[in-house]
Design an enzyme around this catalytic site. Sequence first.
Site, PDB file in Angstrom:
ATOM      1  CB  THR A 199     -50.089  47.211  13.766  1.00 45.26           C
ATOM      2  OG1 THR A 199     -51.082  46.513  14.497  1.00 45.26           O
ATOM      3  CG2 THR A 199     -49.118  46.227  13.144  1.00 45.26           C
ATOM      4  CB  THR A 249     -51.091  48.724   9.885  1.00 48.56           C
ATOM      5  OG1 THR A 249     -51.944  49.291  10.894  1.00 48.56           O
ATOM      6  CG2 THR A 249     -50.935  49.736   8.755  1.00 48.56           C
TER       7      THR A 249
END
Length: 345
Positions: A199, A249
């Site tokens: 991410t 993340t």
Amino acid sequence: MNALRPLCAALLLLAAVPAFAAESPATMLVIHGGAGLERNGTSEADEAGMRAAITEALRKGHEQLAAGKPALDAVTAAITVLEDNPLFNAGKGAVFTHDGRNELDASLMDGATRMAGAVAGVHHVRNPILLAREVMQHSPHVMMAGDGAEKFAKERGVELVDPSYFRTERRWQQLQRALKEDAAGQAHAEPEVARHFGTVGALALDAKGSLAAGTSTGGMTDKRYGRIGDSPIIGAGTYANAQCAVSGTGWGEFYIRVSAAHEICARMAYLKETPAQAGAAVINQEIPAMGGDGGAIVLAANGQVGMPFNTEGMARGWIGADGVPHVALYSDESLALPGEGAVAP
């Protein structure tokens, strides 16, 4: 008394000067490419590629800030670079769902106005972060999902691609291994956080002192039933206000449950904690206590930075007004933080 008049006039003149002489705040851009990075299974070529991509994203975002552009421009420029790179779980490198599809999520927030835009579960949008910006600036909504979001993308002229654009052999094989483990009733060999490693996110502080935050992801390998994680949820994976910006993340379910991004900013506001302190309290204490893990990047309006994470690695970097990129991948790599001579994490 008359002798004092010139002095008084001079003092009045000086009092009017600060509005013109005040220095602009130093610009700053902070990026992550995902927590959950592990040396085992990551080739030297991939490591070099990630370092190069983070560096390129930092430079692209810095170009915007150096040109006097707003923080939003720097964030979207940086994230677009990473969405176009198959090494990251966002855009081109998105992982596959249980059904063999790529579902993309992204969000963006302007700290100065607290306007926000987000998209979830899109399949044809090349750069979801650009669509999130369109939602923020050209619709009355904050979040759009699925077919509706893609219809809006078409109306706004956002680039759409065939789903085959997102297919990479690496991600496809990750799914095949996961499906075999599912069929055999086995636990997944990959750690949970590694299943959604990659991410990407960015934070920026512009010359006017305004902050912005953005996050983009391909979700979680082998996810089912339209699962949506924290990345497109304002306050969970992304948040920005006048004092603080955060992009997360990690294991999204836990970030949602603790409103992680907003929680970090709240700690900074009410407990007067630094980005490093607030980030560590949420990412390295509160979330692990519930069973989750991951990382985040945090940027304050005074330019202070925090980069907490509790996995072996998190691709990360920052660039200040001098235009020099600072990049690291693993937890044992020292990364000096701006203005503090400290190391992250």
